[in-house]
Structures are given as C-alpha cells and as structure tokens.
Design a protein around this motif. Structure first.
Motif, PDB file in Angstrom:
ATOM      1  N   SER A  36       0.840  -1.193   0.000  1.00 14.59           N
ATOM      2  CA  SER A  36       0.000   0.000   0.000  1.00 14.59           C
ATOM      3  C   SER A  36       0.879   1.249   0.000  1.00 14.59           C
ATOM      4  O   SER A  36       1.926   1.280   0.643  1.00 14.59           O
ATOM      5  N   ARG A  64      -7.320   0.556 -10.510  1.00 13.73           N
ATOM      6  CA  ARG A  64      -6.268   0.589  -9.491  1.00 13.73           C
ATOM      7  C   ARG A  64      -6.883   1.063  -8.184  1.00 13.73           C
ATOM      8  O   ARG A  64      -7.624   2.052  -8.166  1.00 13.73           O
ATOM      9  N   ARG A  65      -6.589   0.344  -7.109  1.00 16.22           N
ATOM     10  CA  ARG A  65      -7.108   0.744  -5.802  1.00 16.22           C
ATOM     11  C   ARG A  65      -6.010   0.540  -4.756  1.00 16.22           C
ATOM     12  O   ARG A  65      -5.412  -0.520  -4.678  1.00 16.22           O
ATOM     13  N   ASP A  66      -5.788   1.576  -3.964  1.00 17.12           N
ATOM     14  CA  ASP A  66      -4.770   1.526  -2.917  1.00 17.12           C
ATOM     15  C   ASP A  66      -5.435   1.315  -1.565  1.00 17.12           C
ATOM     16  O   ASP A  66      -6.628   1.572  -1.386  1.00 17.12           O
ATOM     17  N   ASN A  67      -4.647   0.826  -0.621  1.00 13.80           N
ATOM     18  CA  ASN A  67      -5.060   0.674   0.770  1.00 13.80           C
ATOM     19  C   ASN A  67      -6.219  -0.308   0.934  1.00 13.80           C
ATOM     20  O   ASN A  67      -7.156  -0.063   1.699  1.00 13.80           O
ATOM     21  N   TYR A 105      -2.916  -3.503   1.019  1.00  8.27           N
ATOM     22  CA  TYR A 105      -2.176  -3.593  -0.226  1.00  8.27           C
ATOM     23  C   TYR A 105      -2.776  -2.678  -1.284  1.00  8.27           C
ATOM     24  O   TYR A 105      -3.903  -2.212  -1.160  1.00  8.27           O
ATOM     25  N   GLN A 106      -2.009  -2.504  -2.348  1.00  6.88           N
ATOM     26  CA  GLN A 106      -2.471  -1.784  -3.531  1.00  6.88           C
ATOM     27  C   GLN A 106      -2.734  -2.841  -4.603  1.00  6.88           C
ATOM     28  O   GLN A 106      -1.923  -3.749  -4.786  1.00  6.88           O
TER      29      GLN A 106
END
Length: 157
Positions: A36, A64-67, A105-106
């Motif tokens: 992340s 895309r997705r973070d955290n 995680y990302q």
C-alpha cells in the motif's frame, strides 16, 4: 512494423515490475498486488520481470485501488458488492496465498489474454546481464510499450 519500429516519439507508459511472486498471481487472476502507498508514475500498462526475463503479457490497467484491507472478512464484503471491481478484488484476495498475509495492499486489476486492450510481445525479453546488482528491475522501471514490442533483449530498452 518497420515504420512502427522507427516511430520517433515514445512515452514511458508501462511499468516493468519485479515479479517473482506477482507473475504467478497475474497468471491466476489478472491482477498485480504490491504494498500500500507504493508510488507509480501515470501508467497505462504493467509488464512483469521474473526468471531473468520480461514476460510475454503486457496487460492494460483496468482499475487501481490503494489501501485495500487484505482479509477474508473484507473479501466477503467486497464479494457481496454490486460493483464489479469490488467483486474482482474479492477474488484476488481469495486467490492470493501466504505471500500476501493480512494487511493493506495496492491492487491493479489488469487485462488478460483475449481482452481487446491486452498486448503480448512476440517473445520473452531475456536479461543477459550477470553479476551482483545486474538485475534489469529491482523494484520498478518505466519503459514504453513501443520499446517493449521492438526489443529483442532487455539491453534494447
């Protein structure tokens, strides 16, 4: 292809990532997972470097997705969502192994073979460098799709 190979302007639109663990996960569920908060330049594609070569597949980034919380509870919550990206991330969490323990995680959701935006190289690009510190990618490296498609080895990049 001759004219394409001589194209004068190329943009570094692809990140090549070190993929010892990421490549098998991509092959299983068309996703790339990393820590992340990891910073990336604006990119359109991800390429994978594992086993001393850049792999054939150069997928496009769909989402895309973070955290993202990495737990079975979060996978169940996302799996019940009406959002297709949530459901896909849930499958990635469920598919991942002990390489990605609980945490945050990302996640990059990527195209797979057969998708209209997916690209595949003519052959894997071997890395011929040897010796300590000679890996082509330690963490990530930016290149253009154009240069990947016209390279014979990583030395051409």
């Amino acid at each position: 292809m001759t004219v394409y190979a001589q194209r004068p302007v190329t943009v570094d639109d692809t990140v090549v990532v070190s993929a010892k663990h990421a490549w098998p996960l991509y092959e299983t569920c068309s996703a790339f997972v990393c820590q992340s908060g990891r910073a990336f330049r604006p990119i359109e594609r991800v390429a994978f470097y594992a086993d001393r070569e850049v792999k054939l597949d150069v997928p496009a980034v769909l989402h895309r997705r973070d955290n993202v919380e990495w737990s079975s509870e979060e996978a169940a919550r996302l799996g019940a969502s009406s959002d297709r990206f949530d459901r896909k991330i849930a499958k990635v969490i469920e598919t991942s192994d002990a390489t990605w323990p609980d945490g945050r995680y990302q996640v990059f959701l990527l195209t797979g073979p057969g998708h209209p935006d997916h690209r595949q190289l003519r052959a894997e690009l071997p890395h011929l460098g040897t010796g300590r510190g000679s890996a082509f990618v330690q963490r990530q490296r930016y290149v253009s799709l154009h240069s990947l498609e016209n390279a014979v080895t990583t030395a051409d990049l």
